[in-house]
Design a protein around this motif. Sequence first.
Motif, PDB file in Angstrom:
ATOM      1  N   TYR A   2       0.814  -1.221   0.000  1.00 47.12           N
ATOM      2  CA  TYR A   2       0.000   0.000   0.000  1.00 47.12           C
ATOM      3  C   TYR A   2       0.846   1.269   0.000  1.00 47.12           C
ATOM      4  O   TYR A   2       0.348   2.360  -0.197  1.00 47.12           O
TER       5      TYR A   2
ATOM      6  N   ARG B  57       1.971   0.861  13.954  1.00 44.91           N
ATOM      7  CA  ARG B  57       0.618   0.381  13.635  1.00 44.91           C
ATOM      8  C   ARG B  57       0.642  -1.104  13.300  1.00 44.91           C
ATOM      9  O   ARG B  57       1.553  -1.550  12.602  1.00 44.91           O
TER      10      ARG B  57
ATOM     11  N   PHE C   5      -7.301   4.371   4.190  1.00 48.13           N
ATOM     12  CA  PHE C   5      -6.384   3.862   3.170  1.00 48.13           C
ATOM     13  C   PHE C   5      -6.522   4.790   1.966  1.00 48.13           C
ATOM     14  O   PHE C   5      -7.626   5.053   1.498  1.00 48.13           O
ATOM     15  N   ILE C   6      -5.408   5.321   1.493  1.00 47.58           N
ATOM     16  CA  ILE C   6      -5.441   6.194   0.308  1.00 47.58           C
ATOM     17  C   ILE C   6      -4.645   5.499  -0.790  1.00 47.58           C
ATOM     18  O   ILE C   6      -3.426   5.346  -0.664  1.00 47.58           O
TER      19      ILE C   6
ATOM     20  N   ILE D  50       4.337   8.768   0.826  1.00 50.77           N
ATOM     21  CA  ILE D  50       3.732   7.602   1.462  1.00 50.77           C
ATOM     22  C   ILE D  50       2.382   7.217   0.841  1.00 50.77           C
ATOM     23  O   ILE D  50       2.130   6.085   0.523  1.00 50.77           O
TER      24      ILE D  50
HETATM   25  N1  5AD Z   1      -2.848   5.117   2.696  1.00 51.58           N
HETATM   26  C1  5AD Z   1      -3.041   5.426   3.992  1.00 51.58           C
HETATM   27  N2  5AD Z   1      -2.156   5.213   4.965  1.00 51.58           N
HETATM   28  C2  5AD Z   1      -0.980   4.687   4.609  1.00 51.58           C
HETATM   29  N3  5AD Z   1       0.079   4.338   5.341  1.00 51.58           N
HETATM   30  C3  5AD Z   1       1.008   3.842   4.524  1.00 51.58           C
HETATM   31  N4  5AD Z   1       0.559   3.839   3.254  1.00 51.58           N
HETATM   32  C4  5AD Z   1      -0.692   4.347   3.280  1.00 51.58           C
HETATM   33  C5  5AD Z   1      -1.677   4.588   2.290  1.00 51.58           C
HETATM   34  N5  5AD Z   1      -1.497   4.277   1.010  1.00 51.58           N
HETATM   35  C6  5AD Z   1       0.100   4.431   6.807  1.00 51.58           C
HETATM   36  C7  5AD Z   1       0.344   3.065   7.448  1.00 51.58           C
HETATM   37  C8  5AD Z   1       1.674   3.257   8.137  1.00 51.58           C
HETATM   38  C9  5AD Z   1       1.698   4.724   8.386  1.00 51.58           C
HETATM   39  C10 5AD Z   1       3.052   5.287   8.630  1.00 51.58           C
HETATM   40  O1  5AD Z   1       1.127   5.261   7.223  1.00 51.58           O
HETATM   41  O2  5AD Z   1      -0.672   2.795   8.390  1.00 51.58           O
HETATM   42  O3  5AD Z   1       1.776   2.533   9.347  1.00 51.58           O
END
Ligand code: 5AD
Length: 355
Positions: free
Chosen positions: A64, A154, A227-228, A313
């Motif tokens: 992700y 997390r 989640f993005i 990220i």
């Molecule tokens: N969308 C949302 N949250 C994300 N993280 C990492 N990638 C994504 C994404 N695509 C979050 C995860 C990680 C935190 C540092 O960022 O939960 O633990």
Amino acid sequence: MKIYTDEFDPENLDIEKWLREENSEKLQSLYNYADSLREKTVGDEVHIRGLLEITSFCSRSCMYCGMRKEREINRYRLTREEILESADFAIETGYETLVIQGGEDFKIKVDVIAEIIKNIKAKKDIAITLSLGERKYEELKLWKEAGANRYLLRFETSNMELLKKIHPCLKNSSRTRIDILRELKELGYETGSGVMVGIPGQTYEDLAQDIKLFRELNLHMIGLGPFIPHPATPLGNIDKKIWNMENQVKPDETMVYKVLALTRIIYPGINIPATSALTAINMKHGMTNALRSGANVFMVNITPERYWNNYDIYDTRNENPDLKKITLETVTEQIHSIGRKIGVGRGDSSTFTLK
Ligand code: 5AD
């Protein structure tokens, strides 16, 4: 003191049903209740943390994450001097917590981090929160002994099958993030965890289980964000049909507010930030909405601006110029606008004494 009404008593609360609830009046009653519990248990103060992203190198391949190692992108690692300068800035500005975060970068020197922690602590006893991934027990111990106070990691989802799909394990490691969270607590860290809401493949049952696990593990802080999808990752271009599946959790804002509120209700005394992913999907009201449905913490990014575009990220993080406009001043203004106060002191979690 009885703090619960029967309807929201954690013993009777049907978490999954609430996660599926779509009636806006009912949802408002959920947020209001969480907000009132927040007021009773942790008060009106919103604790502000300074967030320093020290490295965007990462040795992991999370499906992700835009910083997964396979991507050929510009990466940075702050020098010792840059970290110390940023810490000085944080202290001078009045932050009482510095969050030192980064990818799982095994080239950052463990001893240098320990020395930096000692150096900062010698200047002022602010709280130091580390968020540097799955590190060895000895490293976590060394950093604790150097003076670090808190650690964020997390667990992303409590469904181990789903986790395996999105988060390939380190080779030869059977130590899970849940194991590490237990170690962190044993080492005396104020310990934070959390999950993403709406991971492809995450069901309502999974998410309800995540919320229950927060309390079972007696964590002190819980971070939650949507989640993005990041288009340059394996999970970034999945078939849109998935979002219509009956059991699939949708990664939308409302779902995050529901999870925030339910987390506050199930486990009232903890610290819950309004996270940056939530702010990223609703720049205007994400933070204040979260603060009104259970959250009581906010992190302001104090990483030197020249590195901002290299911490890729999730999608929208880089291209969104508005994110850079979030400053201590704008945050303070928004917090005051909803009748809340800026936290005084380090803002330790009220559950920190729990083991
Ligand atoms: N969308 C949302 N949250 C994300 N993280 C990492 N990638 C994504 C994404 N695509 C979050 C995860 C990680 C935190 C540092 O960022 O939960 O633990």
